[in-house]
Design an enzyme around this catalytic site. Structure first.
Site, PDB file in Angstrom:
ATOM      1  CE1 TYR A 140      -3.642  -2.471   0.182  1.00  0.00           C
ATOM      2  CE2 TYR A 140      -2.593  -3.302   2.162  1.00  0.00           C
ATOM      3  CZ  TYR A 140      -3.531  -3.433   1.157  1.00  0.00           C
ATOM      4  OH  TYR A 140      -4.344  -4.523   1.121  1.00  0.00           O
ATOM      5  N   PRO A 154     -11.395  -0.747  -2.369  1.00  0.00           N
ATOM      6  CG  PRO A 154     -11.273  -2.767  -1.260  1.00  0.00           C
ATOM      7  CD  PRO A 154     -10.776  -1.358  -1.189  1.00  0.00           C
ATOM      8  CG  HIS A 156      -7.398  -2.548   0.815  1.00  0.00           C
ATOM      9  ND1 HIS A 156      -7.256  -3.293   1.974  1.00  0.00           N
ATOM     10  CD2 HIS A 156      -7.906  -3.400  -0.106  1.00  0.00           C
ATOM     11  CE1 HIS A 156      -7.656  -4.522   1.742  1.00  0.00           C
ATOM     12  NE2 HIS A 156      -8.060  -4.619   0.495  1.00  0.00           N
ATOM     13  CB  SER A 190     -11.291 -11.099  -2.583  1.00  0.00           C
ATOM     14  OG  SER A 190     -11.467 -11.197  -1.200  1.00  0.00           O
TER      15      SER A 190
END
Length: 597
Positions: free
Chosen positions: A95, A108, A328, A536
């Site tokens: 990240y 997301p 995230h 996922s």
């Protein structure tokens, strides 16, 4: 990297989770020889014989030449000294060091069930939503129940990271700040409407939260004092490439703007009251809203009505679209999904009308737009045209859900993953496939990758397209492939995966200033890391759809929520790649699921 997948449903026991937190085991460092064997097995279906042979030589060299052992020992030393040898490195590499924009590339989005608002019902919905999150915050602060998986307690730390936190851009690396950890916890949220930001204090002077009625009145005031639509979309700056935003950020926080920016960063969470967007057919509705949650629809629509660095942003559109987008870095999907389930349940409760005590007008945040800042905003608006490159298709697969695989003693997750493998085989090849798995059995655990493509999955998909094969043979191959997937998932969640160990070896060799093992310069390694399928499972009680962008320019992002009788699937791709097409892949997934049934 993205939200987590778990093998069995999580159970919850109501007790203070801090007591468990100290007793959680540390993440182990797997044996190097075992990781190398598993890595070679994972390469077999996706690289050529020649490449595989070369990788075998490099692995022999690593294991016999002493370099591997030296790095492994360094990693084991680090594991003894720290609470979790991986988490900080993971946070950085996945990240904070990543320089792509957070919108689309890492954050997301979640689409909540469609609302039908008339007049100001949207504000009432938003008021209940805010009250629900504050109730959830009270639970986190006081009595957060510990979650269990296979009777083992899970790390609850991520629940404390999703509120009152924000990502801060840097010129080369970002940071995440959690303001709840200071002496004084934040007591306000930010609300943005027509690109204008407001501070909304959500607690009375005695520490009690505002009632739904009070919040509604405050939102009404915000709404009425931000009707102008010609304001500069300051929030669009946060959608930029991180280096660009890092520089623009330093320009922005000079003089009076610093306090306004700090107020957004410190807020418990953000609520975006979105303008309505052009209507589409019912069939396309969910796909359009998923895109809106991911990026706001572009500079013309709601992309400036965001602060993408904020960990949690709830989005409520005037036209009944609602959902959220989350940054995230601090946490995975499960705590966010748990929050969604909690808030949706809270919405259904009956609310007692409360006597109205006059409250102060929410403070509007002022920004001094200099010519430099204006130039940065214009640049961000142009770059936000990347939203047209994202291709999103949401599928509500209604033929069956978890019920069918369960009837045949097959793991629903493994069943869906094999359908994705079969769908991708329309390209006549198998690809590197990533599925995220949770490491929350360990203290401060984040995620491990499950490598879904195996020789067993490859044999299964080839049998499905081979007309000479009988269904009985296909079924046996499917059962074997799902069993292998289940074993790989088990290894991953128990700290015996491949990818994070290899990342650790790489990071440790950088830290030790030793020469980087050849293994990481190998073609096979590049192929293995190029996830054309980035997937996922995010299971929630609420009938919602989570989505995220692809990991690579020529890949797909696939997120699915299997319910008992149906499956929600969100598929993303980039229009700029001629080979990928979200709608085409979605059709292939539906066909695969039906053929497998």
């Amino acid at each position: 990297v993205k939200p987590c997948h778990l093998v069995r449903p999580i159970t919850q026991l109501s007790e203070r989770s801090a007591a468990h937190q100290d007793n959680l085991p540390k993440l182990p460092v797997p044996p190097l020889k075992k990781t190398c064997e598993r890595y070679l097995a994972s390469l077999e279906p996706i690289v050529s014989e020649e490449e595989l042979g070369h990788t075998r030589e490099l692995i022999d060299e690593l294991l016999k030449g002493g370099v591997g052992e030296r790095i492994q020992k360094g990693l084991e030393r680090r594991a003894r000294k720290t609470d979790n040898w991986l988490t900080e490195w993971w946070m950085q590499s996945a990240y904070l060091d990543c320089r792509m924009p957070v919108a689309v590339y890492t954050s997301p989005g979640v689409v909540l069930p469609r609302m039908h608002f008339q007049d100001r019902q949207g504000q009432m919905f938003a008021a209940k939503l805010i009250a629900g999150v504050l109730d959830f915050k009270k639970m986190i602060d006081e009595t957060l129940p510990t979650e269990y998986l296979s009777k083992k307690p899970l790390c609850m730390d991520q629940y404390y990271q999703i509120l009152s936190s924000c990502r801060i851009p840097g010129p080369k690396r970002d940071t995440v700040v959690n303001y709840a950890k200071g002496n004084i916890s934040p007591t306000h949220i930010t609300v943005v409407h027509n690109f204008q930001f407001f501070v909304l204090d959500v607690y009375n002077s005695d520490g009690t939260p505002l009632t739904v009625d009070q919040i509604y009145m405050q939102l009404e005031k915000i709404w009425n004092s931000s009707l102008q639509t010609n304001k500069e979309p300051i929030g669009i700056l946060t959608s930029q490439h991180r280096n660009t935003w890092g520089k623009a950020y330093n320009t922005l926080i000079k003089k009076t703007n610093k306090e306004s920016v700090r107020a957004i960063q410190k807020s418990i969470f953000t609520v975006c009251l979105d303008a309505p967007v052009p209507r589409v057919s019912d069939e396309l509705y969910l796909s359009r809203v998923a895109a809106q949650m991911l990026h706001g629809g572009g500079a013309r629509w709601n992309s400036g009505n965001r602060w993408f660095d904020k960990t949690l942003q709830f989005i409520v559109g005037e036209d009944g679209t609602c959902g959220l987008v989350y940054e995230h870095a601090p946490a995975e999907g499960p705590p966010v999904v748990y929050l969604i389930d909690y808030v949706v349940k809270y919405q259904r409760a009956e609310f007692i009308r409360s006597p109205m005590i006059p409250l102060a007008m929410p403070q509007k945040l002022r920004f001094n737009i200099t010519s430099e800042v204006k130039r940065d905003i214009e640049k961000a608006k142009q770059n936000m045209n990347m939203v047209h490159d994202l291709d999103v298709k949401v599928v509500l697969f209604s033929h069956f859900g978890k019920n069918v695989p369960k009837q045949h003693q097959l793991s629903p997750d493994g069943f869906i993953q094999m359908a994705l493998q079969l769908a991708y085989f329309m390209y006549n090849t198998c690809c590197s496939t990533y599925e995220s798995a949770s490491l929350r059995m360990f203290k401060y655990g984040r995620t491990e990758g499950v490598r879904v493509t195996t020789m067993d999955s490859s044999r299964f998909v080839q049998a499905m397209v081979d007309p000479a094969q009988q269904n009985t043979e296909r079924r046996t191959l499917l059962q074997t492939a799902v069993k292998t997937h289940k074993e790989n998932t088990y290894n991953a969640i128990h700290g015996q995966g491949i990818d994070r160990h290899l990342l650790g070896m790489k990071m440790q060799s950088i830290e030790d200033l030793t020469s980087m093992p050849e293994l990481f310069m190998d073609t096979s390694y590049a192929v293995a890391q190029h996830y054309n399928l980035y997937t996922s499972q995010v299971g929630s009680k609420t009938d919602c759809v989570m989505c995220f962008g692809p990991m690579v320019p020529d890949g797909y992002g696939v997120c699915y929520n299997p319910m008992d009788e149906h499956i929600n699937i969100a598929i993303t791709a980039f229009n700029s790649c001629e080979d990928t097409n979200a709608a085409k892949f979605a059709r292939a997934v539906e066909e695969a699921l039906l053929d497998m049934r």
